[in-house]
Design a protein around this motif. Sequence first.
Motif, PDB file in Angstrom:
ATOM      1  N   GLN A  10       0.813  -1.217   0.000  1.00  0.00           N
ATOM      2  CA  GLN A  10       0.000   0.000   0.000  1.00  0.00           C
ATOM      3  C   GLN A  10       0.847   1.268   0.000  1.00  0.00           C
ATOM      4  O   GLN A  10       0.342   2.345  -0.324  1.00  0.00           O
ATOM      5  CB  GLN A  10      -1.012  -0.023   1.144  1.00  0.00           C
ATOM      6  CG  GLN A  10      -0.520   0.424   2.491  1.00  0.00           C
ATOM      7  CD  GLN A  10      -1.646   0.387   3.522  1.00  0.00           C
ATOM      8  OE1 GLN A  10      -2.287  -0.636   3.731  1.00  0.00           O
ATOM      9  NE2 GLN A  10      -1.901   1.499   4.185  1.00  0.00           N
ATOM     10  N   LYS A  11       2.142   1.147   0.326  1.00  0.00           N
ATOM     11  CA  LYS A  11       3.005   2.331   0.266  1.00  0.00           C
ATOM     12  C   LYS A  11       3.053   2.934  -1.140  1.00  0.00           C
ATOM     13  O   LYS A  11       3.296   4.138  -1.293  1.00  0.00           O
ATOM     14  CB  LYS A  11       4.425   1.968   0.712  1.00  0.00           C
ATOM     15  CG  LYS A  11       4.513   1.618   2.194  1.00  0.00           C
ATOM     16  CD  LYS A  11       5.941   1.589   2.684  1.00  0.00           C
ATOM     17  CE  LYS A  11       5.980   1.415   4.209  1.00  0.00           C
ATOM     18  NZ  LYS A  11       7.336   1.531   4.740  1.00  0.00           N
ATOM     19  N   VAL A  12       2.838   2.102  -2.165  1.00  0.00           N
ATOM     20  CA  VAL A  12       2.859   2.589  -3.557  1.00  0.00           C
ATOM     21  C   VAL A  12       1.711   3.568  -3.809  1.00  0.00           C
ATOM     22  O   VAL A  12       1.762   4.389  -4.716  1.00  0.00           O
ATOM     23  CB  VAL A  12       2.786   1.400  -4.539  1.00  0.00           C
ATOM     24  CG1 VAL A  12       2.844   1.868  -5.983  1.00  0.00           C
ATOM     25  CG2 VAL A  12       3.898   0.411  -4.268  1.00  0.00           C
ATOM     26  N   LEU A  13       0.664   3.478  -2.963  1.00  0.00           N
ATOM     27  CA  LEU A  13      -0.544   4.293  -3.173  1.00  0.00           C
ATOM     28  C   LEU A  13      -0.665   5.402  -2.136  1.00  0.00           C
ATOM     29  O   LEU A  13      -1.726   6.017  -2.011  1.00  0.00           O
ATOM     30  CB  LEU A  13      -1.779   3.391  -3.129  1.00  0.00           C
ATOM     31  CG  LEU A  13      -1.732   2.105  -3.960  1.00  0.00           C
ATOM     32  CD1 LEU A  13      -3.074   1.382  -3.897  1.00  0.00           C
ATOM     33  CD2 LEU A  13      -1.355   2.395  -5.409  1.00  0.00           C
ATOM     34  N   GLU A  14       0.419   5.655  -1.371  1.00  0.00           N
ATOM     35  CA  GLU A  14       0.348   6.612  -0.266  1.00  0.00           C
ATOM     36  C   GLU A  14       1.419   7.701  -0.357  1.00  0.00           C
ATOM     37  O   GLU A  14       2.547   7.419  -0.770  1.00  0.00           O
ATOM     38  CB  GLU A  14       0.555   5.879   1.061  1.00  0.00           C
ATOM     39  CG  GLU A  14      -0.610   5.030   1.472  1.00  0.00           C
ATOM     40  CD  GLU A  14      -0.346   4.313   2.791  1.00  0.00           C
ATOM     41  OE1 GLU A  14      -1.298   4.070   3.528  1.00  0.00           O
ATOM     42  OE2 GLU A  14       0.833   3.991   3.075  1.00  0.00           O
ATOM     43  N   PRO A  15       1.093   8.899   0.094  1.00  0.00           N
ATOM     44  CA  PRO A  15       2.106   9.965   0.153  1.00  0.00           C
ATOM     45  C   PRO A  15       3.092   9.721   1.290  1.00  0.00           C
ATOM     46  O   PRO A  15       2.860   8.897   2.171  1.00  0.00           O
ATOM     47  CB  PRO A  15       1.282  11.222   0.434  1.00  0.00           C
ATOM     48  CG  PRO A  15       0.008  10.766   1.021  1.00  0.00           C
ATOM     49  CD  PRO A  15      -0.223   9.358   0.558  1.00  0.00           C
ATOM     50  N   SER A  16       4.202  10.435   1.276  1.00  0.00           N
ATOM     51  CA  SER A  16       5.192  10.368   2.350  1.00  0.00           C
ATOM     52  C   SER A  16       5.867  11.733   2.472  1.00  0.00           C
ATOM     53  O   SER A  16       5.537  12.658   1.739  1.00  0.00           O
ATOM     54  CB  SER A  16       6.241   9.304   2.046  1.00  0.00           C
ATOM     55  OG  SER A  16       7.171   9.799   1.100  1.00  0.00           O
ATOM     56  N   PHE A  17       6.814  11.823   3.385  1.00  0.00           N
ATOM     57  CA  PHE A  17       7.583  13.055   3.539  1.00  0.00           C
ATOM     58  C   PHE A  17       8.768  13.105   2.579  1.00  0.00           C
ATOM     59  O   PHE A  17       9.626  13.976   2.695  1.00  0.00           O
ATOM     60  CB  PHE A  17       8.085  13.184   4.973  1.00  0.00           C
ATOM     61  CG  PHE A  17       6.990  13.366   5.984  1.00  0.00           C
ATOM     62  CD1 PHE A  17       6.393  14.606   6.154  1.00  0.00           C
ATOM     63  CD2 PHE A  17       6.543  12.301   6.740  1.00  0.00           C
ATOM     64  CE1 PHE A  17       5.373  14.774   7.071  1.00  0.00           C
ATOM     65  CE2 PHE A  17       5.520  12.468   7.658  1.00  0.00           C
ATOM     66  CZ  PHE A  17       4.932  13.704   7.831  1.00  0.00           C
ATOM     67  N   GLY A  53      12.961   4.740   1.834  1.00  0.00           N
ATOM     68  CA  GLY A  53      12.412   3.600   2.563  1.00  0.00           C
ATOM     69  C   GLY A  53      10.903   3.497   2.518  1.00  0.00           C
ATOM     70  O   GLY A  53      10.348   2.456   2.844  1.00  0.00           O
ATOM     71  N   GLN A  54      10.197   4.580   2.124  1.00  0.00           N
ATOM     72  CA  GLN A  54       8.725   4.550   2.094  1.00  0.00           C
ATOM     73  C   GLN A  54       8.238   3.977   0.770  1.00  0.00           C
ATOM     74  O   GLN A  54       7.459   4.603   0.043  1.00  0.00           O
ATOM     75  CB  GLN A  54       8.164   5.939   2.342  1.00  0.00           C
ATOM     76  CG  GLN A  54       8.519   6.507   3.705  1.00  0.00           C
ATOM     77  CD  GLN A  54       7.952   5.691   4.858  1.00  0.00           C
ATOM     78  OE1 GLN A  54       7.353   4.639   4.675  1.00  0.00           O
ATOM     79  NE2 GLN A  54       8.156   6.174   6.072  1.00  0.00           N
ATOM     80  N   CYS A  55       8.693   2.760   0.458  1.00  0.00           N
ATOM     81  CA  CYS A  55       8.422   2.165  -0.844  1.00  0.00           C
ATOM     82  C   CYS A  55       8.065   0.693  -0.698  1.00  0.00           C
ATOM     83  O   CYS A  55       8.166   0.110   0.381  1.00  0.00           O
ATOM     84  CB  CYS A  55       9.654   2.303  -1.727  1.00  0.00           C
ATOM     85  SG  CYS A  55      11.102   1.508  -1.007  1.00  0.00           S
ATOM     86  N   LEU A  68       9.312   0.641  -5.663  1.00  0.00           N
ATOM     87  CA  LEU A  68       8.228   1.511  -6.124  1.00  0.00           C
ATOM     88  C   LEU A  68       7.813   2.429  -4.978  1.00  0.00           C
ATOM     89  O   LEU A  68       7.327   1.956  -3.945  1.00  0.00           O
ATOM     90  CB  LEU A  68       7.040   0.676  -6.582  1.00  0.00           C
ATOM     91  CG  LEU A  68       7.320  -0.311  -7.723  1.00  0.00           C
ATOM     92  CD1 LEU A  68       6.065  -1.138  -8.032  1.00  0.00           C
ATOM     93  CD2 LEU A  68       7.788   0.433  -8.973  1.00  0.00           C
ATOM     94  N   TYR A  69       8.018   3.728  -5.137  1.00  0.00           N
ATOM     95  CA  TYR A  69       7.664   4.687  -4.091  1.00  0.00           C
ATOM     96  C   TYR A  69       6.202   5.133  -4.196  1.00  0.00           C
ATOM     97  O   TYR A  69       5.467   5.110  -3.210  1.00  0.00           O
ATOM     98  CB  TYR A  69       8.614   5.892  -4.129  1.00  0.00           C
ATOM     99  CG  TYR A  69       9.868   5.640  -3.320  1.00  0.00           C
ATOM    100  CD1 TYR A  69      10.903   4.858  -3.833  1.00  0.00           C
ATOM    101  CD2 TYR A  69      10.001   6.130  -2.028  1.00  0.00           C
ATOM    102  CE1 TYR A  69      12.041   4.590  -3.077  1.00  0.00           C
ATOM    103  CE2 TYR A  69      11.128   5.869  -1.263  1.00  0.00           C
ATOM    104  CZ  TYR A  69      12.140   5.106  -1.785  1.00  0.00           C
ATOM    105  OH  TYR A  69      13.247   4.834  -1.027  1.00  0.00           O
ATOM    106  N   ARG A  70       5.799   5.616  -5.339  1.00  0.00           N
ATOM    107  CA  ARG A  70       4.410   6.089  -5.486  1.00  0.00           C
ATOM    108  C   ARG A  70       4.013   6.054  -6.938  1.00  0.00           C
ATOM    109  O   ARG A  70       4.771   6.511  -7.804  1.00  0.00           O
ATOM    110  CB  ARG A  70       4.285   7.530  -4.945  1.00  0.00           C
ATOM    111  CG  ARG A  70       2.914   8.181  -5.158  1.00  0.00           C
ATOM    112  CD  ARG A  70       2.041   8.096  -3.929  1.00  0.00           C
ATOM    113  NE  ARG A  70       0.690   8.577  -4.143  1.00  0.00           N
ATOM    114  CZ  ARG A  70       0.230   9.786  -3.782  1.00  0.00           C
ATOM    115  NH1 ARG A  70       1.024  10.636  -3.178  1.00  0.00           N
ATOM    116  NH2 ARG A  70      -1.027  10.131  -4.011  1.00  0.00           N
TER     117      ARG A  70
HETATM  118  K   LIG Z   1       5.040   6.104  -0.641  1.00  0.00           K
END
Ligand SMILES: [K+]
Lengths: 211, 211, 211
Positions: free
Chosen positions: B66-73, B77-79, B191-193
């Motif tokens: 689900q990180k692929v479908l979410e924003p981050s700062f 690592g948010q991938c 995959l980040y976003r």
């Molecule tokens: K993300």
Amino acid sequence: DEMRLFAKEMVEREVERHAADGLGIVDYALWSGGARVVKHSEPFTAGGKAGFFGTKGRGSVHSNAQKVLEPSFGEPGQCFALQGSSGFVEIKLRSGIVVQAVTLEHVAKSVAYDRSSAPKDCQVIGWYDGPDDDASMRAQRIMHLVDFTYDLDKPNAQTFTVDTSNTDQQLVNMVRLSCSSNHGSSTLTCLYRFRVHGFEPGSPSAITLQT
Amino acid sequence: DEMRLFAKEMVEREVERHAADGLGIVDYALWSGGARVVKHSEPFTAGGKAGFFGTKGRGSVHSNAQKVLEPSFGEPGQCFALQGSSGFVEIKLRSGIVVQAVTLEHVAKSVAYDRSSAPKDCQVIGWYDGPDDDASMRAQRIMHLVDFTYDLDKPNAQTFTVDTSNTDQQLVNMVRLSCSSNHGSSTLTCLYRFRVHGFEPGSPSAITLQT
Amino acid sequence: DEMRLFAKEMVEREVERHAADGLGIVDYALWSGGARVVKHSEPFTAGGKAGFFGTKGRGSVHSNAQKVLEPSFGEPGQCFALQGSSGFVEIKLRSGIVVQAVTLEHVAKSVAYDRSSAPKDCQVIGWYDGPDDDASMRAQRIMHLVDFTYDLDKPNAQTFTVDTSNTDQQLVNMVRLSCSSNHGSSTLTCLYRFRVHGFEPGSPSAITLQT
Ligand SMILES: [K+]
Ligand SMILES: [K+]
Ligand SMILES: [K+]
């Protein structure tokens, strides 16, 4: 027209920097990069639970400790609160690096309820922790990295440079941030975000771990 | 004075765009909007757990997907990390839309530990999945949406336009992002976003689902 | 050169304001600051679960309610959805304050799927809830703070000033946001973020609680 171009480029650069984890500088103490808080002084616990952590050993890390290694929206409360006017955290970095600078960030003045819990006089030391090292080996390798004073009148993310001529370019995978004073609270000292900057000598293992 | 007004409006516009999920463009693949990853290639799992997912069926979606479908700062690592130098994710969109563009975002250069895991050559296909469709019906409806190459020298969020004359304005509620190569890592592809842009023809059900 | 300096300072100020929880104004209704939603009208629950909350007492607060007190990346869906075209939330503030203004924020137009669920005509009341107060004592102390209309054509975070001459500088630790209409949806009303601004008279307890 030249002026418009200047303004446009500056705005895009600043927003891009902000969008890149706030500062646009690589951080080897980032939780999502694999870094972890492994030890800390007694946490502040509201409601009479102070001392709860006193009886536990090295493995007992408070669940709020990871906030020190994570970004936030800049709102108050996204911190790890240590008991009293001083305290420390020990951080295992994501990999061994030569440390060039550290950044300490507190909540911004504009949104803070009170900033007396901000750290003031701090010291950062570092060492390399190998898998088979005993305590005496660790003690030999401890390097002083930087002393600094967090200033409430400056922007809330403050970066301090390490004099790398002193550390002789040695690798470090553990750092300890110790604050011996804060900005007035006798009750608690709050750590919002601590970052460690530097470079890792190219190595196959570093590449394998990257995400 | 005219110049000051220009600068002021530009800054406010850029910060507003950044504050609106980074790009200020509607995203039908957003997790908080109801989209979900429903299938993916083998995930990268550090520490010898590779292959863990190999024995599971369609229902086994990794918790990091689900990180692929979410924003981050914007921090590393948010991938969602896929095993090897290629991989895919299949996404159920929040509703049926005509796809006009997609955006692939990797971690920014300024904060990345390494960018060899960034996707390179990718393809996006889409189809409409009805409740009673069987496999042959699905196969008939698959539409090629766009081929693109993610470029490490451009800004980290890269938007690619779909040639809608080819897709004949057909509705799609499923998309599959397949990357056949990355920027050098033989170990993993991150995959980040991934975002999917377009429009939904007005319908009572679309309005009911909105939040 | 003067122009460049002006542009540089403005950009830094705007990005800094954005980085400070979006607005750079202290918020006493912030979840991470200790505020909590303690009561609300019936939540909207997709999939036939409407009414689930009807049989529960005061203690039943929906898990999504805290989204009203938390920042987000500005993406759609990070809200608390109330059933129907009107609704309310009651919030216990982090401490007793004199309320000077409130801010209501909906999802930005640029990324919204639909904005008919945005609140329209709203009222905010407040009171001080002591530990031993009964219902009649509470009723006596209720103060009208502000009426406002949320305007879809203005920026998405809208701040409304309280006429403090009316409230006689009285302390409030509870507020209730009631919206009697929304912008068109008969199904649900979505609350993205509500903030309460003001000042707390200096007190030892306020200082003790700060983090
Ligand atoms: K993300
Ligand atoms: K933090
Ligand atoms: K929110």
